[in-house]
Write a protein that holds these residues in place. Structure first.
Motif, PDB file in Angstrom:
ATOM      1  N   THR A   9       0.843  -1.190   0.000  1.00  0.00           N
ATOM      2  CA  THR A   9       0.000   0.000   0.000  1.00  0.00           C
ATOM      3  C   THR A   9       0.878   1.239   0.000  1.00  0.00           C
ATOM      4  O   THR A   9       2.028   1.210   0.467  1.00  0.00           O
ATOM      5  CB  THR A   9      -0.916   0.026   1.235  1.00  0.00           C
ATOM      6  OG1 THR A   9      -1.774   1.162   1.166  1.00  0.00           O
ATOM      7  CG2 THR A   9      -0.122   0.097   2.531  1.00  0.00           C
ATOM      8  N   LEU A  10       0.373   2.298  -0.569  1.00  0.00           N
ATOM      9  CA  LEU A  10       1.019   3.609  -0.502  1.00  0.00           C
ATOM     10  C   LEU A  10       0.125   4.518   0.327  1.00  0.00           C
ATOM     11  O   LEU A  10      -1.042   4.724  -0.023  1.00  0.00           O
ATOM     12  CB  LEU A  10       1.215   4.201  -1.903  1.00  0.00           C
ATOM     13  CG  LEU A  10       2.324   3.604  -2.762  1.00  0.00           C
ATOM     14  CD1 LEU A  10       2.254   4.160  -4.175  1.00  0.00           C
ATOM     15  CD2 LEU A  10       3.693   3.888  -2.155  1.00  0.00           C
ATOM     16  N   ARG A  11       0.658   5.022   1.430  1.00  0.00           N
ATOM     17  CA  ARG A  11      -0.146   5.894   2.285  1.00  0.00           C
ATOM     18  C   ARG A  11       0.782   6.839   3.044  1.00  0.00           C
ATOM     19  O   ARG A  11       1.619   6.391   3.834  1.00  0.00           O
ATOM     20  CB  ARG A  11      -0.969   5.057   3.271  1.00  0.00           C
ATOM     21  CG  ARG A  11      -1.915   5.878   4.136  1.00  0.00           C
ATOM     22  CD  ARG A  11      -2.829   4.977   4.939  1.00  0.00           C
ATOM     23  NE  ARG A  11      -3.759   4.247   4.083  1.00  0.00           N
ATOM     24  CZ  ARG A  11      -4.595   3.314   4.534  1.00  0.00           C
ATOM     25  NH1 ARG A  11      -4.615   3.000   5.813  1.00  0.00           N
ATOM     26  NH2 ARG A  11      -5.410   2.700   3.696  1.00  0.00           N
ATOM     27  N   PRO A  12       0.672   8.156   2.808  1.00  0.00           N
ATOM     28  CA  PRO A  12       1.502   9.116   3.535  1.00  0.00           C
ATOM     29  C   PRO A  12       1.327   8.966   5.043  1.00  0.00           C
ATOM     30  O   PRO A  12       0.260   8.573   5.526  1.00  0.00           O
ATOM     31  CB  PRO A  12       0.986  10.475   3.045  1.00  0.00           C
ATOM     32  CG  PRO A  12       0.403  10.181   1.699  1.00  0.00           C
ATOM     33  CD  PRO A  12      -0.204   8.810   1.829  1.00  0.00           C
ATOM     34  N   VAL A  13       2.370   9.284   5.775  1.00  0.00           N
ATOM     35  CA  VAL A  13       2.380   9.015   7.206  1.00  0.00           C
ATOM     36  C   VAL A  13       1.255   9.735   7.944  1.00  0.00           C
ATOM     37  O   VAL A  13       0.731   9.229   8.947  1.00  0.00           O
ATOM     38  CB  VAL A  13       3.765   9.368   7.808  1.00  0.00           C
ATOM     39  CG1 VAL A  13       4.026  10.872   7.720  1.00  0.00           C
ATOM     40  CG2 VAL A  13       3.887   8.851   9.228  1.00  0.00           C
ATOM     41  N   GLN A  14       0.848  10.906   7.469  1.00  0.00           N
ATOM     42  CA  GLN A  14      -0.199  11.639   8.183  1.00  0.00           C
ATOM     43  C   GLN A  14      -1.553  10.945   8.094  1.00  0.00           C
ATOM     44  O   GLN A  14      -2.484  11.284   8.833  1.00  0.00           O
ATOM     45  CB  GLN A  14      -0.310  13.093   7.680  1.00  0.00           C
ATOM     46  CG  GLN A  14      -0.719  13.254   6.228  1.00  0.00           C
ATOM     47  CD  GLN A  14       0.485  13.438   5.339  1.00  0.00           C
ATOM     48  OE1 GLN A  14       1.530  12.839   5.572  1.00  0.00           O
ATOM     49  NE2 GLN A  14       0.342  14.290   4.320  1.00  0.00           N
ATOM     50  N   PHE A  15      -1.661   9.957   7.207  1.00  0.00           N
ATOM     51  CA  PHE A  15      -2.907   9.210   7.081  1.00  0.00           C
ATOM     52  C   PHE A  15      -2.828   7.821   7.709  1.00  0.00           C
ATOM     53  O   PHE A  15      -3.765   7.023   7.584  1.00  0.00           O
ATOM     54  CB  PHE A  15      -3.305   9.090   5.603  1.00  0.00           C
ATOM     55  CG  PHE A  15      -3.566  10.408   4.944  1.00  0.00           C
ATOM     56  CD1 PHE A  15      -4.655  11.191   5.320  1.00  0.00           C
ATOM     57  CD2 PHE A  15      -2.722  10.883   3.964  1.00  0.00           C
ATOM     58  CE1 PHE A  15      -4.897  12.409   4.723  1.00  0.00           C
ATOM     59  CE2 PHE A  15      -2.952  12.108   3.353  1.00  0.00           C
ATOM     60  CZ  PHE A  15      -4.041  12.878   3.735  1.00  0.00           C
ATOM     61  N   LEU A  16      -1.723   7.550   8.374  1.00  0.00           N
ATOM     62  CA  LEU A  16      -1.575   6.271   9.051  1.00  0.00           C
ATOM     63  C   LEU A  16      -2.193   6.325  10.439  1.00  0.00           C
ATOM     64  O   LEU A  16      -2.206   7.362  11.096  1.00  0.00           O
ATOM     65  CB  LEU A  16      -0.098   5.893   9.185  1.00  0.00           C
ATOM     66  CG  LEU A  16       0.660   5.526   7.896  1.00  0.00           C
ATOM     67  CD1 LEU A  16       2.125   5.289   8.225  1.00  0.00           C
ATOM     68  CD2 LEU A  16       0.043   4.300   7.246  1.00  0.00           C
ATOM     69  N   ALA A  47      11.992  -1.872  -0.602  1.00  0.00           N
ATOM     70  CA  ALA A  47      11.446  -0.838   0.293  1.00  0.00           C
ATOM     71  C   ALA A  47      11.993  -0.997   1.698  1.00  0.00           C
ATOM     72  O   ALA A  47      12.039  -0.034   2.463  1.00  0.00           O
ATOM     73  CB  ALA A  47       9.921  -0.916   0.316  1.00  0.00           C
ATOM     74  N   GLY A  48      12.406  -2.223   2.052  1.00  0.00           N
ATOM     75  CA  GLY A  48      13.012  -2.449   3.358  1.00  0.00           C
ATOM     76  C   GLY A  48      14.464  -2.029   3.416  1.00  0.00           C
ATOM     77  O   GLY A  48      15.069  -2.033   4.496  1.00  0.00           O
ATOM     78  N   LEU A  49      15.035  -1.681   2.252  1.00  0.00           N
ATOM     79  CA  LEU A  49      16.445  -1.277   2.177  1.00  0.00           C
ATOM     80  C   LEU A  49      16.610   0.204   1.880  1.00  0.00           C
ATOM     81  O   LEU A  49      17.608   0.812   2.254  1.00  0.00           O
ATOM     82  CB  LEU A  49      17.157  -2.071   1.074  1.00  0.00           C
ATOM     83  CG  LEU A  49      17.186  -3.590   1.209  1.00  0.00           C
ATOM     84  CD1 LEU A  49      17.756  -4.221  -0.061  1.00  0.00           C
ATOM     85  CD2 LEU A  49      17.991  -4.006   2.424  1.00  0.00           C
ATOM     86  N   THR A  50      15.645   0.781   1.153  1.00  0.00           N
ATOM     87  CA  THR A  50      15.746   2.176   0.733  1.00  0.00           C
ATOM     88  C   THR A  50      14.481   2.929   1.131  1.00  0.00           C
ATOM     89  O   THR A  50      13.447   2.321   1.405  1.00  0.00           O
ATOM     90  CB  THR A  50      15.921   2.285  -0.792  1.00  0.00           C
ATOM     91  OG1 THR A  50      14.745   1.775  -1.432  1.00  0.00           O
ATOM     92  CG2 THR A  50      17.136   1.501  -1.258  1.00  0.00           C
ATOM     93  N   GLY A  51      14.560   4.210   1.154  1.00  0.00           N
ATOM     94  CA  GLY A  51      13.413   5.026   1.535  1.00  0.00           C
ATOM     95  C   GLY A  51      12.566   5.430   0.344  1.00  0.00           C
ATOM     96  O   GLY A  51      13.088   5.726  -0.726  1.00  0.00           O
ATOM     97  N   THR A  52      11.251   5.425   0.537  1.00  0.00           N
ATOM     98  CA  THR A  52      10.312   5.881  -0.482  1.00  0.00           C
ATOM     99  C   THR A  52       9.192   6.659   0.197  1.00  0.00           C
ATOM    100  O   THR A  52       8.604   6.175   1.168  1.00  0.00           O
ATOM    101  CB  THR A  52       9.691   4.691  -1.252  1.00  0.00           C
ATOM    102  OG1 THR A  52      10.738   3.887  -1.780  1.00  0.00           O
ATOM    103  CG2 THR A  52       8.822   5.186  -2.388  1.00  0.00           C
ATOM    104  N   ALA A  53       8.891   7.840  -0.289  1.00  0.00           N
ATOM    105  CA  ALA A  53       7.834   8.652   0.308  1.00  0.00           C
ATOM    106  C   ALA A  53       6.496   7.940   0.227  1.00  0.00           C
ATOM    107  O   ALA A  53       6.168   7.295  -0.775  1.00  0.00           O
ATOM    108  CB  ALA A  53       7.753   9.998  -0.409  1.00  0.00           C
ATOM    109  N   GLY A  54       5.717   8.045   1.293  1.00  0.00           N
ATOM    110  CA  GLY A  54       4.388   7.463   1.333  1.00  0.00           C
ATOM    111  C   GLY A  54       4.368   5.961   1.530  1.00  0.00           C
ATOM    112  O   GLY A  54       3.337   5.319   1.312  1.00  0.00           O
ATOM    113  N   ASN A  55       5.484   5.397   1.976  1.00  0.00           N
ATOM    114  CA  ASN A  55       5.610   3.947   2.035  1.00  0.00           C
ATOM    115  C   ASN A  55       6.075   3.454   3.402  1.00  0.00           C
ATOM    116  O   ASN A  55       6.612   2.342   3.512  1.00  0.00           O
ATOM    117  CB  ASN A  55       6.627   3.497   0.974  1.00  0.00           C
ATOM    118  CG  ASN A  55       6.208   2.235   0.263  1.00  0.00           C
ATOM    119  OD1 ASN A  55       5.054   1.831   0.319  1.00  0.00           O
ATOM    120  ND2 ASN A  55       7.151   1.603  -0.405  1.00  0.00           N
TER     121      ASN A  55
END
Length: 240
Positions: free
Chosen positions: A84-91, A133-141
């Motif tokens: 899923t892709l969800r920005p942190v403010q919506f978690l 995704a567990g190795l690198t950073g991605t916005a909204g992930n």
């Protein structure tokens, strides 16, 4: 091909067997001679041509029923999961749990019971399908990355813990794989964002077979001295 790469006489459980990666793993492992036991939640599981068991690994009863049903195993591929892709403010607690439960908790809980019930032979191999995704950073992930980063960390710890049982544990970290899952995620992105993401892969997008081939290797005797790794299968993405 060297016999070290063959999987003849090996019995392998594949979870998430009706997903794109699970299906590819079943096909590739079977082609190398493995006997496949398939697990999943969809009705299409019954059409795969392998012994199978329908169960929800997010439920304790589902895990228990699967472990009771499987034969003694030489390998396990944990190919189930959600993205899923969800920005942190919506978690929130619930939305985080919706990702962590299937991707991390279900895998570790299932492996725990398989070991308790002595379903995995000495000399066996465990393969988790993690993610870059567990190795690198991605916005909204953040939630998804945390679940896959947890799998990678667990892989290292389990490799040390299970070495005394001669059981190897590795993770595969796919990048952009063309599957139904990525298609659905792309619907939430603009065409420009999708093209920009794809441009980050020197070898272009991957295919489920690329992940399945890596799993086949990690389950084979050819990888007998490899454990605790997080293998990127990403067309060069993490080189940059």
């Amino acid at each position: 091909m060297s016999s070290a790469f063959a999987l003849s006489d090996k019995s392998v459980l594949v979870t998430g067997a009706t997903g794109d990666l699970g299906l590819a793993c079943c096909s590739a492992l079977s082609a190398q001679g493995a006997s496949i036991f398939a697990s999943g939640r969809r009705e299409s599981l019954d059409t795969l041509g392998h012994p199978s068991w329908r169960s929800d690994l997010c439920e304790a009863e589902g895990i228990a029923s699967l472990v009771d049903a499987v034969p003694e195993l030489d390998g396990v591929v944990f190919a189930h999961g959600v993205s899923t892709l969800r920005p942190v403010q919506f978690l929130n607690k619930d939305s985080i749990g919706e990702v962590m439960e299937p991707n991390l908790t279900a895998s570790l809980s299932t492996l725990s019971l398989l070991l308790k019930k002595k379903r995995i032979r000495a000399g066996g191999a465990i393969v988790f399908i993690a993610s870059i995704a567990g190795l690198t950073g991605t916005a909204g992930n953040a939630a998804y990355a945390a679940s896959k980063g947890g799998i990678i960390a667990a892989t290292r710890s389990l490799a040390v813990e299970l070495a005394r049982k001669k059981i190897r544990v590795n993770a595969i970290c796919p990048g952009w794989i063309e599957t139904g899952l990525t298609d659905s995620l792309n619907q939430n992105l603009s065409d420009e964002s999708v093209k920009a993401q794809q441009a980050k892969y020197p070898l272009g997008a991957g295919h489920p077979q690329d992940v399945a081939n890596a799993a086949s290797f990690l389950l084979s005797d050819a990888s007998r001295w490899i454990t605790g790794t997080a293998l990127p299968v990403d067309g060069g993405y993490t080189c940059q």
